[in-house]
Design a protein around this motif. Structure first.
Motif, PDB file in Angstrom:
ATOM      1  N   ASP A  49     -61.869 101.880 -87.917  1.00 24.27           N
ATOM      2  CA  ASP A  49     -62.274 103.276 -88.099  1.00 24.27           C
ATOM      3  C   ASP A  49     -61.666 104.173 -87.023  1.00 24.27           C
ATOM      4  OD1 ASP A  49     -63.783 102.607 -90.306  1.00 24.27           O
ATOM      5  OD2 ASP A  49     -65.672 102.477 -89.188  1.00 24.27           O
ATOM      6  N   LEU A  50     -61.687 103.714 -85.784  1.00 18.37           N
ATOM      7  CA  LEU A  50     -61.111 104.492 -84.688  1.00 18.37           C
ATOM      8  C   LEU A  50     -59.606 104.691 -84.878  1.00 18.37           C
ATOM      9  CD1 LEU A  50     -62.995 102.918 -81.640  1.00 18.37           C
ATOM     10  CD2 LEU A  50     -63.247 105.260 -82.488  1.00 18.37           C
ATOM     11  N   ALA A  51     -58.928 103.650 -85.368  1.00 21.30           N
ATOM     12  CA  ALA A  51     -57.485 103.754 -85.607  1.00 21.30           C
ATOM     13  C   ALA A  51     -57.187 104.812 -86.668  1.00 21.30           C
ATOM     14  CB  ALA A  51     -56.924 102.402 -86.028  1.00 21.30           C
ATOM     15  N   GLY A  52     -58.005 104.853 -87.710  1.00 19.77           N
ATOM     16  CA  GLY A  52     -57.828 105.868 -88.735  1.00 19.77           C
ATOM     17  C   GLY A  52     -58.007 107.270 -88.182  1.00 19.77           C
ATOM     18  N   LYS A  53     -59.002 107.444 -87.328  1.00 23.14           N
ATOM     19  CA  LYS A  53     -59.244 108.749 -86.720  1.00 23.14           C
ATOM     20  C   LYS A  53     -58.120 109.142 -85.763  1.00 23.14           C
ATOM     21  CE  LYS A  53     -64.271 108.368 -87.092  1.00 23.14           C
ATOM     22  NZ  LYS A  53     -65.563 108.170 -86.365  1.00 23.14           N
ATOM     23  N   ALA A  54     -57.437 108.140 -85.206  1.00 25.37           N
ATOM     24  CA  ALA A  54     -56.313 108.412 -84.303  1.00 25.37           C
ATOM     25  C   ALA A  54     -55.043 108.784 -85.058  1.00 25.37           C
ATOM     26  CB  ALA A  54     -56.050 107.204 -83.410  1.00 25.37           C
ATOM     27  N   GLY A  55     -55.052 108.639 -86.378  1.00 28.45           N
ATOM     28  CA  GLY A  55     -53.907 109.034 -87.176  1.00 28.45           C
ATOM     29  C   GLY A  55     -53.179 107.919 -87.896  1.00 28.45           C
ATOM     30  N   PHE A  56     -53.542 106.660 -87.623  1.00 30.78           N
ATOM     31  CA  PHE A  56     -52.874 105.545 -88.298  1.00 30.78           C
ATOM     32  C   PHE A  56     -53.300 105.487 -89.766  1.00 30.78           C
ATOM     33  CE2 PHE A  56     -52.789 104.221 -83.816  1.00 30.78           C
ATOM     34  CZ  PHE A  56     -51.451 103.910 -83.689  1.00 30.78           C
ATOM     35  N   THR A  57     -52.337 105.274 -90.631  1.00 31.11           N
ATOM     36  CA  THR A  57     -52.628 105.273 -92.067  1.00 31.11           C
ATOM     37  C   THR A  57     -53.039 103.898 -92.581  1.00 31.11           C
ATOM     38  OG1 THR A  57     -50.258 104.963 -92.482  1.00 31.11           O
ATOM     39  CG2 THR A  57     -51.127 107.215 -92.598  1.00 31.11           C
ATOM     40  N   ALA A  58     -52.769 102.865 -91.811  1.00 28.80           N
ATOM     41  CA  ALA A  58     -53.188 101.511 -92.189  1.00 28.80           C
ATOM     42  C   ALA A  58     -53.647 100.785 -90.934  1.00 28.80           C
ATOM     43  CB  ALA A  58     -52.041 100.747 -92.854  1.00 28.80           C
ATOM     44  N   ALA A  59     -54.753 100.070 -91.064  1.00 30.10           N
ATOM     45  CA  ALA A  59     -55.276  99.312 -89.926  1.00 30.10           C
ATOM     46  C   ALA A  59     -56.024  98.095 -90.452  1.00 30.10           C
ATOM     47  CB  ALA A  59     -56.203 100.179 -89.074  1.00 30.10           C
ATOM     48  N   THR A  60     -55.721  96.939 -89.864  1.00 29.71           N
ATOM     49  CA  THR A  60     -56.382  95.696 -90.235  1.00 29.71           C
ATOM     50  C   THR A  60     -56.742  94.954 -88.960  1.00 29.71           C
ATOM     51  OG1 THR A  60     -55.023  95.534 -92.227  1.00 29.71           O
ATOM     52  CG2 THR A  60     -56.205  93.547 -91.554  1.00 29.71           C
ATOM     53  N   HIS A  61     -57.947  94.404 -88.932  1.00 25.80           N
ATOM     54  CA  HIS A  61     -58.377  93.630 -87.778  1.00 25.80           C
ATOM     55  C   HIS A  61     -58.459  92.160 -88.181  1.00 25.80           C
ATOM     56  CE1 HIS A  61     -61.108  91.864 -84.760  1.00 25.80           C
ATOM     57  NE2 HIS A  61     -60.502  92.713 -83.948  1.00 25.80           N
ATOM     58  N   TYR A  62     -57.715  91.307 -87.470  1.00 24.05           N
ATOM     59  CA  TYR A  62     -57.685  89.877 -87.758  1.00 24.05           C
ATOM     60  C   TYR A  62     -58.497  89.129 -86.711  1.00 24.05           C
ATOM     61  CZ  TYR A  62     -53.702  91.112 -90.726  1.00 24.05           C
ATOM     62  OH  TYR A  62     -52.887  91.679 -91.677  1.00 24.05           O
ATOM     63  N   GLN A  63     -59.488  88.390 -87.166  1.00 23.36           N
ATOM     64  CA  GLN A  63     -60.248  87.533 -86.255  1.00 23.36           C
ATOM     65  C   GLN A  63     -59.491  86.228 -86.041  1.00 23.36           C
ATOM     66  OE1 GLN A  63     -64.305  86.796 -87.310  1.00 23.36           O
ATOM     67  NE2 GLN A  63     -64.829  88.959 -87.509  1.00 23.36           N
ATOM     68  N   ILE A  64     -59.434  85.788 -84.810  1.00 17.60           N
ATOM     69  CA  ILE A  64     -58.830  84.493 -84.491  1.00 17.60           C
ATOM     70  C   ILE A  64     -59.756  83.761 -83.524  1.00 17.60           C
ATOM     71  CG2 ILE A  64     -56.428  85.115 -84.955  1.00 17.60           C
ATOM     72  CD1 ILE A  64     -56.016  85.757 -82.066  1.00 17.60           C
ATOM     73  N   ALA A  65     -59.580  82.456 -83.451  1.00 15.02           N
ATOM     74  CA  ALA A  65     -60.394  81.615 -82.554  1.00 15.02           C
ATOM     75  C   ALA A  65     -61.877  81.801 -82.831  1.00 15.02           C
ATOM     76  CB  ALA A  65     -60.068  81.903 -81.091  1.00 15.02           C
ATOM     77  N   GLY A  66     -62.235  81.813 -84.116  1.00 13.36           N
ATOM     78  CA  GLY A  66     -63.641  81.910 -84.491  1.00 13.36           C
ATOM     79  C   GLY A  66     -64.273  83.253 -84.186  1.00 13.36           C
ATOM     80  N   GLY A  67     -63.433  84.284 -84.055  1.00 13.90           N
ATOM     81  CA  GLY A  67     -63.941  85.610 -83.771  1.00 13.90           C
ATOM     82  C   GLY A  67     -64.050  85.925 -82.296  1.00 13.90           C
ATOM     83  N   VAL A  68     -63.743  84.948 -81.443  1.00  9.78           N
ATOM     84  CA  VAL A  68     -63.761  85.192 -80.000  1.00  9.78           C
ATOM     85  C   VAL A  68     -62.599  86.109 -79.607  1.00  9.78           C
ATOM     86  CG1 VAL A  68     -63.492  84.088 -77.737  1.00  9.78           C
ATOM     87  CG2 VAL A  68     -64.930  83.035 -79.485  1.00  9.78           C
ATOM     88  N   MET A  69     -61.512  86.017 -80.357  1.00 14.14           N
ATOM     89  CA  MET A  69     -60.348  86.878 -80.168  1.00 14.14           C
ATOM     90  C   MET A  69     -60.117  87.667 -81.448  1.00 14.14           C
ATOM     91  SD  MET A  69     -58.899  86.433 -77.175  1.00 14.14           S
ATOM     92  CE  MET A  69     -59.638  85.426 -75.901  1.00 14.14           C
ATOM     93  N   GLY A  70     -59.383  88.740 -81.306  1.00 21.79           N
ATOM     94  CA  GLY A  70     -59.025  89.527 -82.475  1.00 21.79           C
ATOM     95  C   GLY A  70     -57.756  90.311 -82.219  1.00 21.79           C
ATOM     96  N   VAL A  71     -57.037  90.612 -83.302  1.00 21.74           N
ATOM     97  CA  VAL A  71     -55.838  91.441 -83.201  1.00 21.74           C
ATOM     98  C   VAL A  71     -55.975  92.584 -84.188  1.00 21.74           C
ATOM     99  CG1 VAL A  71     -53.331  91.547 -83.417  1.00 21.74           C
ATOM    100  CG2 VAL A  71     -54.388  89.487 -82.521  1.00 21.74           C
ATOM    101  N   LEU A  72     -55.920  93.797 -83.674  1.00 28.91           N
ATOM    102  CA  LEU A  72     -55.907  95.004 -84.493  1.00 28.91           C
ATOM    103  C   LEU A  72     -54.448  95.366 -84.761  1.00 28.91           C
ATOM    104  CD1 LEU A  72     -57.418  97.493 -85.742  1.00 28.91           C
ATOM    105  CD2 LEU A  72     -57.093  98.607 -83.510  1.00 28.91           C
ATOM    106  N   VAL A  73     -54.066  95.415 -86.038  1.00 24.14           N
ATOM    107  CA  VAL A  73     -52.704  95.781 -86.420  1.00 24.14           C
ATOM    108  C   VAL A  73     -52.753  97.126 -87.117  1.00 24.14           C
ATOM    109  CG1 VAL A  73     -50.652  95.115 -87.708  1.00 24.14           C
ATOM    110  CG2 VAL A  73     -52.084  93.351 -86.668  1.00 24.14           C
ATOM    111  N   VAL A  74     -52.003  98.082 -86.577  1.00 24.76           N
ATOM    112  CA  VAL A  74     -52.035  99.454 -87.100  1.00 24.76           C
ATOM    113  C   VAL A  74     -50.633  99.898 -87.459  1.00 24.76           C
ATOM    114  CG1 VAL A  74     -54.130 100.088 -85.849  1.00 24.76           C
ATOM    115  CG2 VAL A  74     -51.921 100.365 -84.742  1.00 24.76           C
ATOM    116  N   THR A  75     -50.541 100.806 -88.432  1.00 24.46           N
ATOM    117  CA  THR A  75     -49.259 101.317 -88.898  1.00 24.46           C
ATOM    118  C   THR A  75     -49.295 102.839 -88.911  1.00 24.46           C
ATOM    119  OG1 THR A  75     -49.018  99.391 -90.353  1.00 24.46           O
ATOM    120  CG2 THR A  75     -47.544 101.244 -90.754  1.00 24.46           C
ATOM    121  N   LYS A  76     -48.226 103.440 -88.406  1.00 25.85           N
ATOM    122  CA  LYS A  76     -48.073 104.897 -88.446  1.00 25.85           C
ATOM    123  C   LYS A  76     -47.269 105.286 -89.670  1.00 25.85           C
ATOM    124  CE  LYS A  76     -46.217 108.749 -85.698  1.00 25.85           C
ATOM    125  NZ  LYS A  76     -45.709 109.144 -84.340  1.00 25.85           N
ATOM    126  N   ALA A  77     -47.739 106.281 -90.406  1.00 21.83           N
ATOM    127  CA  ALA A  77     -47.035 106.696 -91.621  1.00 21.83           C
ATOM    128  C   ALA A  77     -45.685 107.315 -91.275  1.00 21.83           C
ATOM    129  CB  ALA A  77     -47.885 107.706 -92.374  1.00 21.83           C
TER     130      ALA A  77
END
Length: 233
Positions: free
Chosen positions: A205-233
């Protein structure tokens, strides 16, 4: 916690930062950083940015990915961390393959023009900035249209059992290990910082408000880690 306090913490832990990361993650942080670079879509010849670069692990991975025709900038507010990054880079072949420019700078006020980078990464930095929305806006500003950023960090798992395990690990492994190195205060801040860190869906949600048109959050290591991947239009 103020930005000055956080900066002082990272300056103090700089000499043992890499050793602690290896011991506390059983070496898995290297795999997670490789995944982050992959999700950034860094390609040969790209101009890349690594924000909160620390001792330079991800920046060097980016350098190998973009090759001698590419360029990598590593930005961090800790001069002690940057000194180690420079030293490590000089001792490897990365500098010959792709020069890395190390810059002492603020993730909330990046010293670059608009629409400059083909991709960006951030490892264990978003949780430590004092203004997450502003940090995301700055990343959006300096990325070229169509570019991606991949942001790796610790998270509180949504699963109750994994959350309990994480807290046990922090209390019985992380803090005592840091204490043995004289860094109790420096690593005791991790648990409260996780409590305040936005969840994966909140980061989207924060990424969308910052202007990114696509954002996906990937949980890794059972959710202990995560990677937010965002794309600028």
């Amino acid at each position: 916690m103020t930005s000055e306090h956080i900066q002082a913490i990272f300056d103090r832990i700089a000499p043992v930062y890499d050793e602690l990361n290896d011991r506390l993650s059983l070496g898995q942080h290297r795999v997670w950083k490789l995944m982050t670079v992959k999700w950034s879509h860094a390609s040969r010849g790209d101009i890349c940015l690594d924000v909160c670069c620390g001792s330079g692990d991800i920046a060097q991975l980016l350098a190998r990915q973009v090759g001698e025709k590419g360029q990598v900038f590593g930005v961090d507010f800790s001069p002690a961390q940057l000194a180690i990054a420079r030293e490590r880079c000089e001792n490897r072949d990365t500098q010959k393959e792709c020069p890395i420019t190390w810059i002492e700078g603020d993730a909330l006020n990046l010293p670059f023009p608009d629409n400059y980078f083909d991709c960006a990464t951030m490892g264990y930095g978003l949780r430590n900035v004092t203004n997450i929305p502003r940090c995301l806006e700055e990343l959006h500003r300096v990325l070229k249209p169509g570019a991606k950023a991949a942001i790796l960090d610790f998270h509180r798992p949504s699963n109750r059992l994994m959350r309990s395990f994480q807290q046990w690990y922090l209390d019985t492994i992380v803090v005592p290990t840091a204490k043995d190195m004289g860094l109790t205060e420096e690593y005791a801040y991790i648990s409260p910082s996780l409590d305040k860190f936005p969840t994966g869906s909140e980061q989207v949600d924060l990424a969308g408000k910052a202007g990114f048109t696509a954002a996906t959050h990937y949980q890794i290591a059972g959710g202990v880690m995560g990677v937010l991947v965002v794309t600028k239009a």
